[in-house]
Design a protein around this motif. Structure first.
Motif, PDB file in Angstrom:
ATOM      1  N   VAL A  55       0.853  -1.185   0.000  1.00  0.00           N
ATOM      2  CA  VAL A  55       0.000   0.000   0.000  1.00  0.00           C
ATOM      3  C   VAL A  55       0.890   1.236   0.000  1.00  0.00           C
ATOM      4  O   VAL A  55       1.726   1.403   0.879  1.00  0.00           O
ATOM      5  N   PHE A  56       0.700   2.099  -0.998  1.00  0.00           N
ATOM      6  CA  PHE A  56       1.601   3.231  -1.186  1.00  0.00           C
ATOM      7  C   PHE A  56       0.980   4.580  -0.826  1.00  0.00           C
ATOM      8  O   PHE A  56       1.689   5.564  -0.726  1.00  0.00           O
ATOM      9  N   ASN A  57      -0.331   4.656  -0.671  1.00  0.00           N
ATOM     10  CA  ASN A  57      -0.977   5.917  -0.307  1.00  0.00           C
ATOM     11  C   ASN A  57      -0.767   6.223   1.170  1.00  0.00           C
ATOM     12  O   ASN A  57      -0.732   5.322   1.994  1.00  0.00           O
ATOM     13  N   GLU A  58      -0.652   7.503   1.468  1.00  0.00           N
ATOM     14  CA  GLU A  58      -0.510   7.958   2.853  1.00  0.00           C
ATOM     15  C   GLU A  58      -1.864   8.467   3.340  1.00  0.00           C
ATOM     16  O   GLU A  58      -2.609   9.073   2.575  1.00  0.00           O
ATOM     17  N   PRO A  59      -2.188   8.263   4.620  1.00  0.00           N
ATOM     18  CA  PRO A  59      -3.474   8.755   5.125  1.00  0.00           C
ATOM     19  C   PRO A  59      -3.509  10.271   5.235  1.00  0.00           C
ATOM     20  O   PRO A  59      -2.488  10.914   5.461  1.00  0.00           O
ATOM     21  N   VAL A  60      -4.699  10.827   5.054  1.00  0.00           N
ATOM     22  CA  VAL A  60      -4.932  12.259   5.249  1.00  0.00           C
ATOM     23  C   VAL A  60      -5.259  12.452   6.722  1.00  0.00           C
ATOM     24  O   VAL A  60      -6.153  11.794   7.264  1.00  0.00           O
ATOM     25  N   VAL A  61      -4.534  13.347   7.382  1.00  0.00           N
ATOM     26  CA  VAL A  61      -4.715  13.570   8.816  1.00  0.00           C
ATOM     27  C   VAL A  61      -5.971  14.396   9.062  1.00  0.00           C
ATOM     28  O   VAL A  61      -6.226  15.375   8.363  1.00  0.00           O
ATOM     29  N   ILE A  62      -6.742  14.012  10.068  1.00  0.00           N
ATOM     30  CA  ILE A  62      -7.964  14.708  10.445  1.00  0.00           C
ATOM     31  C   ILE A  62      -7.638  15.673  11.577  1.00  0.00           C
ATOM     32  O   ILE A  62      -6.879  15.348  12.480  1.00  0.00           O
ATOM     33  N   ASP A  63      -8.228  16.885  11.538  1.00  0.00           N
ATOM     34  CA  ASP A  63      -8.009  17.883  12.584  1.00  0.00           C
ATOM     35  C   ASP A  63      -8.513  17.364  13.927  1.00  0.00           C
ATOM     36  O   ASP A  63      -9.657  16.933  14.038  1.00  0.00           O
ATOM     37  N   THR A  64      -7.688  17.434  14.954  1.00  0.00           N
ATOM     38  CA  THR A  64      -8.045  16.926  16.271  1.00  0.00           C
ATOM     39  C   THR A  64      -9.175  17.711  16.934  1.00  0.00           C
ATOM     40  O   THR A  64     -10.096  17.108  17.457  1.00  0.00           O
ATOM     41  N   PRO A  65      -9.188  19.049  16.934  1.00  0.00           N
ATOM     42  CA  PRO A  65     -10.303  19.764  17.579  1.00  0.00           C
ATOM     43  C   PRO A  65     -11.661  19.430  16.961  1.00  0.00           C
ATOM     44  O   PRO A  65     -12.635  19.259  17.669  1.00  0.00           O
ATOM     45  N   LYS A  66     -11.698  19.328  15.647  1.00  0.00           N
ATOM     46  CA  LYS A  66     -12.951  18.980  14.980  1.00  0.00           C
ATOM     47  C   LYS A  66     -13.368  17.561  15.348  1.00  0.00           C
ATOM     48  O   LYS A  66     -14.533  17.284  15.576  1.00  0.00           O
TER      49      LYS A  66
END
Length: 83
Positions: A55-66
């Motif tokens: 698997v070569f895609n990197e995850p998109v980080v989600i904003d912690t406060p939201k």
């Protein structure tokens, strides 16, 4: 049922948290994971370490406060309807 549990664990390993927003933002990654785990309709290995090589895609980080505000709403709804 076991396969669904393994999918949720695998997605949590890659995404950190499993929410609607994290699924939407990481759709391509989840699709790639599903493609690697299911071959010709048969489940294969679901180990996170094994899949890192394919698997070569990197995850998109989600904003912690939201994310925290979403979890508070989910907790409130759970308490409201379950008790």
């Amino acid at each position: 049922m076991e396969l669904l549990y393994r999918f949720s664990k695998l997605f949590k390993d890659y995404l950190g948290v499993l929410t609607e927003e994290s699924i939407r933002k990481n759709f391509v990654l989840i699709y790639e994971l599903l493609d690697e785990v299911i071959d010709f309709g048969y489940p294969q290995g679901t180990s996170t370490e094994l899949l890192k090589a394919y698997v070569f895609n990197e995850p998109v980080v989600i904003d912690t406060p939201k994310l925290l505000s979403q979890l508070k709403v989910v907790s409130f709804v759970y308490v409201l309807f379950c008790f």
